[in-house]
Design a protein around this motif. Structure first.
Motif, PDB file in Angstrom:
ATOM      1  N   ASN A 140       0.747  -1.219   0.045  1.00 37.30           N
ATOM      2  CA  ASN A 140       0.019   0.073   0.068  1.00 37.30           C
ATOM      3  C   ASN A 140       0.783   1.184  -0.070  1.00 37.30           C
ATOM      4  OD1 ASN A 140      -2.683  -1.164  -0.247  1.00 37.30           O
ATOM      5  ND2 ASN A 140      -2.558  -1.500   2.192  1.00 37.30           N
ATOM      6  N   GLY A 144      -3.674   5.403   2.095  1.00 38.79           N
ATOM      7  CA  GLY A 144      -5.019   5.338   3.117  1.00 38.79           C
ATOM      8  C   GLY A 144      -4.750   6.190   4.355  1.00 38.79           C
ATOM      9  N   SER A 149      -2.501   6.098   6.486  1.00 40.76           N
ATOM     10  CA  SER A 149      -1.924   5.123   7.462  1.00 40.76           C
ATOM     11  C   SER A 149      -0.727   5.394   8.221  1.00 40.76           C
ATOM     12  CB  SER A 149      -2.003   3.560   6.837  1.00 40.76           C
ATOM     13  OG  SER A 149      -3.199   3.502   6.408  1.00 40.76           O
ATOM     14  N   GLY A 191      -7.223  11.248   7.467  1.00 43.48           N
ATOM     15  CA  GLY A 191      -7.830  10.248   6.877  1.00 43.48           C
ATOM     16  C   GLY A 191      -9.075   9.913   7.434  1.00 43.48           C
ATOM     17  N   GLU A 223     -11.807   6.987   7.335  1.00 43.97           N
ATOM     18  CA  GLU A 223     -12.283   5.732   6.855  1.00 43.97           C
ATOM     19  C   GLU A 223     -13.565   5.442   6.777  1.00 43.97           C
ATOM     20  OE1 GLU A 223     -11.326   0.948   6.878  1.00 43.97           O
ATOM     21  OE2 GLU A 223     -10.156   2.189   8.084  1.00 43.97           O
ATOM     22  N   GLN A 263     -16.311   1.982  -0.510  1.00 47.08           N
ATOM     23  CA  GLN A 263     -16.094   2.656  -1.697  1.00 47.08           C
ATOM     24  C   GLN A 263     -17.378   3.521  -2.101  1.00 47.08           C
ATOM     25  OE1 GLN A 263     -13.885   0.828  -4.889  1.00 47.08           O
ATOM     26  NE2 GLN A 263     -13.124   2.681  -5.925  1.00 47.08           N
ATOM     27  N   LYS A 281      -9.683  11.349  -2.021  1.00 47.33           N
ATOM     28  CA  LYS A 281      -9.740   9.970  -1.468  1.00 47.33           C
ATOM     29  C   LYS A 281      -8.392   9.645  -1.176  1.00 47.33           C
ATOM     30  CE  LYS A 281     -10.371   6.639  -4.436  1.00 47.33           C
ATOM     31  NZ  LYS A 281     -10.848   5.682  -5.082  1.00 47.33           N
ATOM     32  N   GLY A 311      -6.859   5.230  -0.861  1.00 44.83           N
ATOM     33  CA  GLY A 311      -6.916   3.917  -1.052  1.00 44.83           C
ATOM     34  C   GLY A 311      -8.340   3.676  -1.515  1.00 44.83           C
ATOM     35  N   GLN A 312      -9.157   2.586  -0.837  1.00 36.21           N
ATOM     36  CA  GLN A 312     -10.481   2.436  -1.597  1.00 36.21           C
ATOM     37  C   GLN A 312     -11.445   3.077  -0.896  1.00 36.21           C
ATOM     38  OE1 GLN A 312     -10.909   0.356  -4.237  1.00 36.21           O
ATOM     39  NE2 GLN A 312      -8.701   0.736  -4.392  1.00 36.21           N
ATOM     40  N   ASN A 313     -11.417   3.604   0.532  1.00 34.70           N
ATOM     41  CA  ASN A 313     -12.524   4.112   1.096  1.00 34.70           C
ATOM     42  C   ASN A 313     -12.140   5.013   2.333  1.00 34.70           C
ATOM     43  OD1 ASN A 313     -11.431   1.951   2.757  1.00 34.70           O
ATOM     44  ND2 ASN A 313     -13.278   1.594   3.970  1.00 34.70           N
ATOM     45  N   VAL A 314     -11.216   5.690   1.931  1.00 36.17           N
ATOM     46  CA  VAL A 314     -10.693   6.759   2.929  1.00 36.17           C
ATOM     47  C   VAL A 314     -10.777   8.104   2.424  1.00 36.17           C
ATOM     48  CG1 VAL A 314      -8.770   7.569   4.204  1.00 36.17           C
ATOM     49  CG2 VAL A 314      -8.932   4.989   4.003  1.00 36.17           C
ATOM     50  N   ARG A 330      -9.603  11.807   2.624  1.00 33.57           N
ATOM     51  CA  ARG A 330      -8.326  12.136   2.886  1.00 33.57           C
ATOM     52  C   ARG A 330      -8.389  13.938   2.803  1.00 33.57           C
ATOM     53  NH1 ARG A 330      -3.032  11.862  -1.066  1.00 33.57           N
ATOM     54  NH2 ARG A 330      -4.835  11.180  -2.359  1.00 33.57           N
TER      55      ARG A 330
END
Length: 383
Positions: free
Chosen positions: A119, A180, A182, A323, A325, A329, A348, A350-353, A355
């Motif tokens: 990632n 994401g 992280s 972020g 989450e 998505q 955005k 990642g897939q579902n964050v 930002r």
């Protein structure tokens, strides 16, 4: 018909002017910006002092090749060293900075194996793309540059089992941005550095998105009490002027002698004049403390929203790099669209964050306004 390759999924709106933290589109609609142009405009838009610096230099010289001395490069490199034994190589982007870091690590150590993390995101040129730990970024571009190994982020045992005396470097983001938002665990980061020292590998920290005050310190690695061998910068370094830098310990200088690497436009005088002033402005205790304070305000406000909102799974980040989450998505896409309709620009990851990267010059009142819009939109999505 468009005369452009369709490699970007563009929105229909065009942003045509900006002032401080506000952008205006072609229809005259204003937006509060929580993107900073993807972490670039740390000092906001249409800054009078930066405009004046650029204008002064444009009336002298735009460009000279790196065949000649450039005092603006020297001055900016000294600012980036920040009192430590670091030297700089200047280029035009984050991907270029990471390419230089990869080349330097292999040349300085005489080894080729480089460990990065799942990632991660380090750019889209071949070396930087090969360092990126995302299959979706690699798809269709095989064969990649060899000898990159991808390990789980924030897990020490896989690294212990993989790092060895053939390892040139470990390359990481202390906060994975595109992946994401992280953050790394502090003990993990320190253990990574210890393993690098044990096996004679270099520690490379990608500060493209996290650097230049974004997390409340000049460089995000300062939160982790580590001493990287190499770190890379771009995005916020030029506040919109294309510029990147690879910063490394002075002991690595002999590996990058004449002819080893270069860039026609890297470190050009326009970019250096602006970058010098950007670093000078950001690297002030009062300014950085203010970023930390406003980051706490934004983070606290988001956690309060999350307490009563089931679609929010987690709020994470440091400083003004946060972020949120969400459940999936589809929810993220709806959130982005509705926030834009309400006059708040976000990103955005990642897939579902969701930002959030507002300019570091954002005011407390603007954060409060942004939080109110976020609360409204996220609550509407629940009902």
């Amino acid at each position: 018909m468009s005369y452009l390759f369709p490699n970007y999924k563009r929105k229909e709106l065009e942003l045509i002017k900006g002032a401080k933290q506000t952008l205006t589109d072609q229809k005259g609609q204003d937006y509060l910006d929580f993107t900073s142009g993807i972490g670039v405009m740390n000092l906001g838009y249409n800054d009078p002092e930066l405009n004046q610096e650029l204008l002064k230099q444009s009336n002298l010289l735009w460009h000279t090749p790196n065949l000649y001395e450039n005092h603006l490069q020297e001055q900016t490199a000294e600012k980036l060293a920040n009192g430590k034994d670091y030297i700089s190589y200047f280029c035009n982007s984050g991907a270029e900075a990471n390419e230089a870091a990869i080349k330097l690590a292999r040349k300085a150590t005489g080894k080729s194996k480089i460990i990065t993390f799942v990632n991660s995101f380090h750019g889209r040129t071949y070396g930087a793309m090969s360092a990126t730990g995302q299959d979706s970024i690699h798809e269709g571009f095989a064969p990649l540059v060899p000898d990159f190994v991808y390990l789980p982020f924030n897990e020490i045992e896989p690294l212990k089992a993989t790092i060895d005396h053939h390892t040139a470097a470990v390359m990481l983001e202390v906060i994975q941005g595109e992946g994401g938002v992280s953050p790394a665990d502090e003990q993990w980061i320190q253990a990574v550095q210890s393993l690098c020292h044990k096996f004679g590998a270099l520690l490379i920290v990608d500060e493209i998105q996290t650097g230049m005050g974004r997390t409340g310190t000049l460089y995000a690695y300062e939160h982790y009490k580590i001493d990287p061998d190499i770190f890379t910068l771009a995005k916020g370094l030029g506040n919109g002027i294309p510029v990147g830098a690879m910063v490394g310990k002075a002991s690595l200088a002999t590996a990058f002698g004449p002819g080893s690497h270069g860039s026609t436009f890297g470190g050009n005088k326009l970019a250096m004049r602006v970058a010098y002033k950007v670093v000078e402005r950001i690297n002030q205790p009062i300014f950085l403390q203010d970023v930390q304070k406003k980051g706490q305000q934004l983070f606290h406000g988001l956690t309060q929203i999350a307490e009563n909102n089931p679609i929010i799974k987690e709020v994470r980040g440091k400083g003004l790099m946060i972020g949120v989450e969400v459940s999936d998505q589809e929810t993220l896409n709806a959130t982005l669209e509705q926030l834009e309709a309400e006059g708040l620009l976000t990103l955005k990851a990642g897939q579902n964050v969701l930002r959030l990267l507002p300019p570091l010059t954002i005011t407390e009142e603007e954060i409060t306004k942004g939080l109110a819009i976020l609360d409204k939109v996220l609550n509407n999505l629940v009902s």
